[in-house]
Design a protein around this motif. Structure first.
Motif, PDB file in Angstrom:
ATOM      1  N   PHE A   1       0.806  -1.215   0.000  1.00 18.54           N
ATOM      2  CA  PHE A   1       0.000   0.000   0.000  1.00 18.54           C
ATOM      3  C   PHE A   1       0.845   1.272   0.000  1.00 18.54           C
ATOM      4  O   PHE A   1       0.312   2.364  -0.208  1.00 18.54           O
ATOM      5  CB  PHE A   1      -0.965   0.004   1.180  1.00 18.54           C
ATOM      6  N   PHE A   2       2.155   1.150   0.192  1.00 15.68           N
ATOM      7  CA  PHE A   2       2.996   2.333   0.088  1.00 15.68           C
ATOM      8  C   PHE A   2       2.949   2.894  -1.336  1.00 15.68           C
ATOM      9  O   PHE A   2       3.028   4.109  -1.525  1.00 15.68           O
ATOM     10  CB  PHE A   2       4.440   1.993   0.491  1.00 15.68           C
ATOM     11  N   GLU A   3       2.830   2.016  -2.319  1.00 17.06           N
ATOM     12  CA  GLU A   3       2.715   2.485  -3.701  1.00 17.06           C
ATOM     13  C   GLU A   3       1.443   3.304  -3.891  1.00 17.06           C
ATOM     14  O   GLU A   3       1.458   4.373  -4.522  1.00 17.06           O
ATOM     15  CB  GLU A   3       2.719   1.299  -4.669  1.00 17.06           C
ATOM     16  N   LEU A   4       0.328   2.823  -3.351  1.00 17.44           N
ATOM     17  CA  LEU A   4      -0.929   3.559  -3.495  1.00 17.44           C
ATOM     18  C   LEU A   4      -0.863   4.896  -2.767  1.00 17.44           C
ATOM     19  O   LEU A   4      -1.324   5.918  -3.285  1.00 17.44           O
ATOM     20  CB  LEU A   4      -2.087   2.723  -2.954  1.00 17.44           C
ATOM     21  N   ALA A   5      -0.282   4.901  -1.565  1.00 20.30           N
ATOM     22  CA  ALA A   5      -0.180   6.151  -0.805  1.00 20.30           C
ATOM     23  C   ALA A   5       0.620   7.193  -1.585  1.00 20.30           C
ATOM     24  O   ALA A   5       0.257   8.375  -1.632  1.00 20.30           O
ATOM     25  CB  ALA A   5       0.459   5.888   0.553  1.00 20.30           C
ATOM     26  N   ALA A   6       1.720   6.766  -2.215  1.00 15.41           N
ATOM     27  CA  ALA A   6       2.525   7.697  -3.007  1.00 15.41           C
ATOM     28  C   ALA A   6       1.743   8.203  -4.216  1.00 15.41           C
ATOM     29  O   ALA A   6       1.795   9.396  -4.561  1.00 15.41           O
ATOM     30  CB  ALA A   6       3.815   7.016  -3.457  1.00 15.41           C
ATOM     31  N   ALA A   7       0.993   7.310  -4.853  1.00 12.61           N
ATOM     32  CA  ALA A   7       0.200   7.720  -6.014  1.00 12.61           C
ATOM     33  C   ALA A   7      -0.892   8.702  -5.612  1.00 12.61           C
ATOM     34  O   ALA A   7      -1.197   9.646  -6.355  1.00 12.61           O
ATOM     35  CB  ALA A   7      -0.407   6.495  -6.684  1.00 12.61           C
ATOM     36  N   LEU A   8      -1.504   8.501  -4.446  1.00 15.91           N
ATOM     37  CA  LEU A   8      -2.542   9.430  -3.997  1.00 15.91           C
ATOM     38  C   LEU A   8      -1.951  10.789  -3.628  1.00 15.91           C
ATOM     39  O   LEU A   8      -2.623  11.814  -3.774  1.00 15.91           O
ATOM     40  CB  LEU A   8      -3.318   8.828  -2.827  1.00 15.91           C
TER      41      LEU A   8
ATOM     42  N   LEU B   1      -0.657   3.302   7.759  1.00 15.84           N
ATOM     43  CA  LEU B   1      -0.101   2.697   6.554  1.00 15.84           C
ATOM     44  C   LEU B   1       0.907   1.608   6.902  1.00 15.84           C
ATOM     45  O   LEU B   1       1.877   1.840   7.622  1.00 15.84           O
ATOM     46  CB  LEU B   1       0.587   3.769   5.701  1.00 15.84           C
ATOM     47  N   THR B   2       0.647   0.394   6.408  1.00  9.89           N
ATOM     48  CA  THR B   2       1.612  -0.691   6.366  1.00  9.89           C
ATOM     49  C   THR B   2       1.499  -1.318   4.978  1.00  9.89           C
ATOM     50  O   THR B   2       0.697  -0.874   4.143  1.00  9.89           O
ATOM     51  CB  THR B   2       1.346  -1.761   7.443  1.00  9.89           C
ATOM     52  N   ASN B   3       2.265  -2.360   4.727  1.00  5.97           N
ATOM     53  CA  ASN B   3       2.157  -3.016   3.425  1.00  5.97           C
ATOM     54  C   ASN B   3       0.753  -3.518   3.147  1.00  5.97           C
ATOM     55  O   ASN B   3       0.275  -3.470   2.011  1.00  5.97           O
ATOM     56  CB  ASN B   3       3.136  -4.193   3.344  1.00  5.97           C
ATOM     57  N   THR B   4       0.078  -4.013   4.187  1.00  2.56           N
ATOM     58  CA  THR B   4      -1.211  -4.684   3.983  1.00  2.56           C
ATOM     59  C   THR B   4      -2.396  -3.935   4.571  1.00  2.56           C
ATOM     60  O   THR B   4      -3.537  -4.395   4.429  1.00  2.56           O
ATOM     61  CB  THR B   4      -1.173  -6.095   4.600  1.00  2.56           C
ATOM     62  N   PHE B   5      -2.153  -2.807   5.214  1.00  2.00           N
ATOM     63  CA  PHE B   5      -3.241  -2.056   5.865  1.00  2.00           C
ATOM     64  C   PHE B   5      -3.069  -0.583   5.555  1.00  2.00           C
ATOM     65  O   PHE B   5      -1.999  -0.010   5.778  1.00  2.00           O
ATOM     66  CB  PHE B   5      -3.220  -2.293   7.371  1.00  2.00           C
ATOM     67  N   TYR B   6      -4.128   0.022   5.013  1.00  2.00           N
ATOM     68  CA  TYR B   6      -4.059   1.426   4.617  1.00  2.00           C
ATOM     69  C   TYR B   6      -5.360   2.111   5.015  1.00  2.00           C
ATOM     70  O   TYR B   6      -6.449   1.635   4.678  1.00  2.00           O
ATOM     71  CB  TYR B   6      -3.840   1.532   3.108  1.00  2.00           C
TER      72      TYR B   6
ATOM     73  N   VAL C   1      -5.712  -5.980   3.431  1.00  2.00           N
ATOM     74  CA  VAL C   1      -5.507  -7.155   2.583  1.00  2.00           C
ATOM     75  C   VAL C   1      -4.651  -8.200   3.297  1.00  2.00           C
ATOM     76  O   VAL C   1      -4.154  -9.132   2.658  1.00  2.00           O
ATOM     77  CB  VAL C   1      -4.870  -6.772   1.222  1.00  2.00           C
ATOM     78  N   GLY C   2      -4.512  -8.058   4.601  1.00  2.00           N
ATOM     79  CA  GLY C   2      -3.719  -8.992   5.388  1.00  2.00           C
ATOM     80  C   GLY C   2      -4.558 -10.100   6.002  1.00  2.00           C
ATOM     81  O   GLY C   2      -5.794 -10.101   5.926  1.00  2.00           O
ATOM     82  N   ASP C   3      -3.881 -11.031   6.662  1.00  2.00           N
ATOM     83  CA  ASP C   3      -4.531 -12.214   7.229  1.00  2.00           C
ATOM     84  C   ASP C   3      -5.021 -12.018   8.659  1.00  2.00           C
ATOM     85  O   ASP C   3      -5.531 -12.958   9.267  1.00  2.00           O
ATOM     86  CB  ASP C   3      -3.558 -13.399   7.203  1.00  2.00           C
ATOM     87  N   ARG C   4      -4.858 -10.828   9.226  1.00  2.00           N
ATOM     88  CA  ARG C   4      -5.320 -10.585  10.595  1.00  2.00           C
ATOM     89  C   ARG C   4      -6.115  -9.290  10.656  1.00  2.00           C
ATOM     90  O   ARG C   4      -5.969  -8.415   9.792  1.00  2.00           O
ATOM     91  CB  ARG C   4      -4.133 -10.516  11.552  1.00  2.00           C
TER      92      ARG C   4
END
Length: 457
Positions: free
Chosen positions: A256-263, A381-386, A403-406
């Protein structure tokens, strides 16, 4: 920001007409003198479906007479006979407007098919450059037999590039655009706008707006300086390919770091214009194909319909259609399919949950029209939580994607009001675990594994 006021409320359903109605994309007879087949009525049959989906307009791919796929236009003043005639087109415009749907056409003004009249006359004259009365094309050399070779579009010899430095070409494009606007069209998508000099658009578009001030015009631009492309070309908007790529790849890669940068970049664009946003179109593989995990496809639609922009939904995405684009002859067929001729009942049963999701998200957006220009701010923001907030003035929503398992949590102040789950799934509680009661309490929001939520403060 020059866009007409009606665009603030716009959500488009994009169709590729030749595919949608089941026309032969690569017919054996490539002459435009082929018999007329009145297929546009099939689109009329799906307009109520579009209204029920919640969209406010339809964006139509190429409609004009062409040799194959529609992007090799040979007559800009004639409806492709595989689709119908101008009477069929008038009926489509009338049926759309009766339902409150705006109509945007695809203008292919960078290149033409080889049977385009002015090009045929140039070739027939044997002219190389100045000998031609129509200097609409650029001679690049001579072939082995001495035949003239003209500049084409990205190596496709069947697509002859227009000479946009020629005033007659600007006059012609202005005439085409106003001709169809006079017949009820509400806007234009400019195909391959990135390949056309901005100075050309700056010459043509003010002349078009002089007679049709409420027209909406946006360009297909894939990369480059978006803001400069809009300003220099006097466009209303352009296609936000950067955000498209970030949406699906950040979910697919759990980054999700990619999405945050794009936003963050998207915010900068929103300061000067409102981009046309999408998660699918007629040129890319389907979202449901590029996202392997079906649990995460909803997340992409949530992003599209909660961030700033003018959202466009490619037909079939609202039903979860799959389709892989391939770099070969016929490689677009899978992403440009026909819709059933006999109506809704013929659609696969497993697509209706995705349709209802779109109805809910579009309804949410239409109840919050300020989202059109809203900018986003990262909360967690983490890799799997935004988690991001979208805000315009005093209005705001919070969107959480997991998008994570927890299960994941974040804290949020209530700001003097309720903090409600408007869509998706989440648990909202006070810091002590009980339901929050005081209006100024900070609350904890828990989003389930592989879940999402839209919250209103």
């Amino acid at each position: 920001m020059s866009e007409p006021a009606w665009v603030e409320h716009a959500v488009f359903w994009q169709l590729y007409p030749l595919g949608f109605v089941g026309a032969d994309i690569d017919p054996g007879d490539r002459s435009i003198d082929r018999p007329v087949e009145h297929r546009l009525g099939r689109i009329i049959g799906w307009l109520d479906y579009a209204v029920e989906l919640g969209v406010s307009g339809i964006a139509l791919g190429p409609l004009f007479a062409s040799q194959t796929h529609g992007y090799d236009t040979v007559d800009f003043f004639r409806i492709d006979p595989r689709l119908g005639d101008e009477g069929d087109f008038a009926a489509l415009i009338g049926a759309a407007h009766e339902r409150g749907l705006r109509v945007v056409l695809d203008g292919v003004f960078n290149h033409v098919g080889r049977e385009f009249g002015p090009f045929e006359r140039v070739v027939a004259s044997g002219a190389g450059s100045g000998e031609s009365p129509l200097r609409w094309f650029r001679l690049t050399g001579r072939g082995p037999s001495g035949d003239p070779v003209f500049e084409n579009f990205e190596g496709h010899d069947a697509l002859v590039a227009l000479n946009h430095d020629e005033p007659a070409v600007a006059d012609f494009v202005t005439h085409v655009m106003t001709y169809w606007l006079d017949r009820g069209v509400d806007g234009w998508r400019l195909d391959a706008a990135y390949a056309v000099p901005s100075a050309f658009w700056a010459t043509v578009l003010p002349r078009v707006r002089a007679t049709h001030p409420d027209v909406y015009i946006f360009g297909e631009v894939i990369h480059g300086d978006y803001a400069d492309s809009v300003a220099e070309g006097t466009l209303d908007s352009l296609t936000q390919y950067e955000l498209w790529k970030a949406i699906w790849s950040s979910i697919s890669d759990a980054n999700f770091f990619e999405l945050a940068a794009a936003l963050d970049r998207h915010n900068a664009f929103l300061s000067s214009f409102t981009p046309v946003t999408f998660v699918g179109n007629h040129d890319v593989s389907r979202l449901a194909t590029v996202l392997d995990d079906p649990r995460h496809r909803e997340h992409a639609h949530v992003i599209l319909l909660t961030v700033g922009g003018t959202p466009t939904i490619y037909y079939g995405d609202e039903q979860g259609f799959t389709g892989l684009k391939e770099e070969r002859v016929g490689g677009d067929d899978a992403i440009r399919p026909g819709f059933p001729a006999d109506g809704h009942a013929a659609l696969p049963a497993d697509g209706w949950n995705t349709y209802r999701l779109h109805q809910n998200l579009i309804g949410l957006r239409r109840r919050h029209p300020w989202l059109h220009r809203a900018q986003s701010t990262t909360i967690a923001l983490t890799n799997t939580f935004y988690v991001y907030e979208v805000r315009s003035g005093a209005d705001s929503l919070v969107v959480a994607l997991n998008v994570g398992d927890r299960d994941e949590t974040f804290e949020r102040g209530r700001g003097g009001g309720a903090f409600d789950v408007l869509a998706g799934s989440a648990r909202v509680s006070s810091g002590g675990g009980a339901a929050a009661t005081a209006p100024t309490d900070a609350v904890t929001v828990t989003v389930p594994a592989h879940g999402w939520a839209v919250l209103g403060a």
